[in-house]
Enzyme design. Structure first.
Site, PDB file in Angstrom:
ATOM      1  N   GLY A   1       0.831  -1.204   0.000  1.00 12.62           N
ATOM      2  CA  GLY A   1       0.000   0.000   0.000  1.00 12.62           C
ATOM      3  C   GLY A   1       0.858   1.242   0.000  1.00 12.62           C
ATOM      4  O   GLY A   1       2.084   1.185   0.115  1.00 12.62           O
TER       5      GLY A   1
ATOM      6  N   GLY B   1       0.458   5.983  -0.039  1.00 16.44           N
ATOM      7  CA  GLY B   1      -0.372   7.187  -0.100  1.00 16.44           C
ATOM      8  C   GLY B   1       0.479   8.406   0.164  1.00 16.44           C
ATOM      9  O   GLY B   1       1.700   8.364   0.012  1.00 16.44           O
ATOM     10  N   GLY B   2      -0.183   9.497   0.594  1.00 12.31           N
ATOM     11  CA  GLY B   2       0.536  10.735   0.834  1.00 12.31           C
ATOM     12  C   GLY B   2       1.551  10.629   1.953  1.00 12.31           C
ATOM     13  O   GLY B   2       2.540  11.367   1.988  1.00 12.31           O
ATOM     14  N   PHE B   3       1.347   9.689   2.886  1.00 13.42           N
ATOM     15  CA  PHE B   3       2.240   9.535   4.032  1.00 13.42           C
ATOM     16  C   PHE B   3       3.529   8.809   3.673  1.00 13.42           C
ATOM     17  O   PHE B   3       4.543   8.946   4.342  1.00 13.42           O
ATOM     18  CB  PHE B   3       1.527   8.751   5.137  1.00 13.42           C
ATOM     19  CG  PHE B   3       1.049   7.410   4.675  1.00 13.42           C
ATOM     20  CD1 PHE B   3       1.910   6.321   4.607  1.00 13.42           C
ATOM     21  CD2 PHE B   3      -0.265   7.233   4.267  1.00 13.42           C
ATOM     22  CE1 PHE B   3       1.467   5.095   4.155  1.00 13.42           C
ATOM     23  CE2 PHE B   3      -0.717   6.003   3.832  1.00 13.42           C
ATOM     24  CZ  PHE B   3       0.153   4.930   3.774  1.00 13.42           C
ATOM     25  N   GLY B   4       3.515   7.964   2.638  1.00 17.77           N
ATOM     26  CA  GLY B   4       4.661   7.127   2.317  1.00 17.77           C
ATOM     27  C   GLY B   4       4.204   5.781   1.781  1.00 17.77           C
ATOM     28  O   GLY B   4       3.254   5.702   1.012  1.00 17.77           O
TER      29      GLY B   4
ATOM     30  N   VAL C   1       3.617   1.281   2.582  1.00 17.21           N
ATOM     31  CA  VAL C   1       3.377   0.221   3.569  1.00 17.21           C
ATOM     32  C   VAL C   1       3.884  -1.098   2.992  1.00 17.21           C
ATOM     33  O   VAL C   1       3.599  -1.434   1.837  1.00 17.21           O
ATOM     34  CB  VAL C   1       1.885   0.096   3.920  1.00 17.21           C
ATOM     35  CG1 VAL C   1       1.672  -0.997   4.973  1.00 17.21           C
ATOM     36  CG2 VAL C   1       1.335   1.430   4.425  1.00 17.21           C
TER      37      VAL C   1
ATOM     38  N   LYS D   1       4.739   0.699   8.079  1.00 17.80           N
ATOM     39  CA  LYS D   1       4.351   1.951   7.434  1.00 17.80           C
ATOM     40  C   LYS D   1       5.512   2.933   7.531  1.00 17.80           C
ATOM     41  O   LYS D   1       5.871   3.406   8.604  1.00 17.80           O
ATOM     42  CB  LYS D   1       3.106   2.506   8.124  1.00 17.80           C
ATOM     43  CG  LYS D   1       2.554   3.784   7.540  1.00 17.80           C
ATOM     44  CD  LYS D   1       1.159   4.010   8.116  1.00 17.80           C
ATOM     45  CE  LYS D   1       0.821   5.451   8.314  1.00 17.80           C
ATOM     46  NZ  LYS D   1      -0.498   5.634   8.940  1.00 17.80           N
TER      47      LYS D   1
ATOM     48  N   ASP E   1     -10.942  11.175  11.360  1.00 18.63           N
ATOM     49  CA  ASP E   1     -10.717  10.820   9.955  1.00 18.63           C
ATOM     50  C   ASP E   1     -11.349   9.460   9.660  1.00 18.63           C
ATOM     51  O   ASP E   1     -10.722   8.581   9.066  1.00 18.63           O
ATOM     52  CB  ASP E   1      -9.220  10.804   9.642  1.00 18.63           C
ATOM     53  CG  ASP E   1      -8.946  10.952   8.143  1.00 18.63           C
ATOM     54  OD1 ASP E   1      -9.853  11.397   7.403  1.00 18.63           O
ATOM     55  OD2 ASP E   1      -7.825  10.636   7.703  1.00 18.63           O
TER      56      ASP E   1
END
Length: 375
Positions: free
Chosen positions: A84, A86-89, A91, A110, A207
């Site tokens: 996985g 996304g904007g965070f980095g 996984v 993550k 969220d």
């Protein structure tokens, strides 16, 4: 997606799954407080000091990993281990042996981006603090973390079925059966109810959305990604004031307008997700005709009407399937629809408490199909 890692000392945190076509994030512009930035921890010792100061309650044991240890746990962060992003980095799936246990534990690792912003660092720390002290069957378990140099990593338990989003909106997998949707709705509601009843202060998740609900065997739902979680009001306070953050399509309208955050803000977001489970539609879908793009605007007028509500139910459910379940019972659909209707009340004080949502969902439960049948 959620998972854990192995190492030396202890700490805990949650992860999230891939988020294709996710609605845009809400984040009001504000100047960084450099003095606050300097207070963020830069090593495991400082993280543990913050954890001790955050609560007098018992803390979950967390493993403080070195980045070298995480490389081994996550198969050197190879592309074929990535599950996985996304904007965070990104996984990664990995495995490690917990201290004192020879058995390998599957985990989700993550990894936050190396050029992590101040906000990204704060969200990483929020996960460590909240998941490091909270424990519940419907919250993802944080196994450990890494705070070394510029590296900020979280290690969670691995949940094999991924996110609700990946099942509910998949164009290739069979549709989620009604029983599984109601089981997910109940599990997620129990997780939120636990957070809202936390002591000494309620925890507001902030969220809540389908991509942040991860699934274990039997569609057991667990809340993940606590980066935006915040302590709620205590005593005589009616709300906490904060800059508006969350996800368009899910955030409560009064929170977006005022920045006033309460547990009712989560209840509204829960109503949106329950509506997604009922209709099979995303909270915000710009590929649809203008009047149908915002799910709440399109569906809300039909929810209190027993006959009209059947017209907005996910058509894949009404078609039945090859199994024994078939179409969902009309009475159960109507009760779930009315629950969503109350959760989406424009007046936050008129929304139900999450513990009452749980009580409303419990009678709607049926034995779900095996995960393999819907994966």
């Amino acid at each position: 997606m959620g998972n854990c890692l192995g190492g030396s000392s202890y700490v805990n945190k949650v992860s999230s799954t891939a988020k294709p076509e996710s609605p845009p994030k809400i984040q009001n512009p504000s100047e960084r407080d450099r003095s606050e930035e300097r207070k963020l921890p830069s090593n495991p010792g400082e993280v543990e000091a913050l954890r001790r100061g955050a609560s007098s309650a018992a803390r979950n044991p967390l493993v403080a990993f070195s980045f070298a240890e995480l490389r081994r746990v996550a198969n050197d962060f190879r592309k074929d281990a990535q599950i996985g992003g996304g904007g965070f980095g990104r996984v990664y799936k990995g495995s490690f042996s917990p201290p004192g246990d020879a058995a390998l534990l599957p985990v989700a690792v993550k990894v936050h981006d190396g050029d992590n912003s101040f906000q990204g660092h704060r969200e990483w720390l929020a996960e460590v603090i909240f998941l490091g002290q909270l424990s519940h069957p419907n919250l993802v378990k944080l196994v450990g973390y890494c705070c070394e140099g510029d590296h900020r990593v979280l290690v969670y338990e691995y949940l094999p079925l991924g996110s609700v989003e990946s099942h509910l909106f998949s164009r290739t997998s069979p549709p989620l059966p009604w029983a599984a949707r109601m089981r997910i709705a109940l599990g997620a509601a129990r997780g939120l109810a636990f957070l809202h009843g936390a002591q000494p202060a309620p925890v507001i998740y902030r969220d809540f959305k389908t991509s942040n609900i991860l699934l274990g065997a039997g569609f057991h739902a667990k809340l993940s990604d606590f980066g935006l979680a915040k302590d709620g009001p205590v005593g005589e306070a009616s709300h906490v004031s904060t800059r508006v953050m969350g996800t368009y399509g899910y955030a409560a309208p009064e929170y977006m307008m005022t920045g006033h955050l309460t547990a009712s803000s989560d209840v509204y977001s829960y109503g949106v997700v329950l509506l997604e489970l009922l209709t099979g539609r995303r909270s915000l879908d710009r590929s649809r005709p203008p009047r149908e793009q915002a799910l709440t605007d399109w569906a809300l007028p039909a929810l209190p009407h027993k006959k009209r509500v059947m017209g907005i139910v996910d058509p894949r459910l009404l078609q039945g399937g090859d199994g024994d379940e078939g179409a969902p019972p009309a009475r159960a659909v109507q009760k779930a629809a009315m629950l969503a209707y109350h959760c989406l009340n424009r007046n936050p004080k008129a929304r139900p408490l999450m513990r009452d949502v749980v009580a409303s969902l419990e009678p709607l439960q049926q034995p779900p199909e095996e995960p393999g049948a819907a994966a």
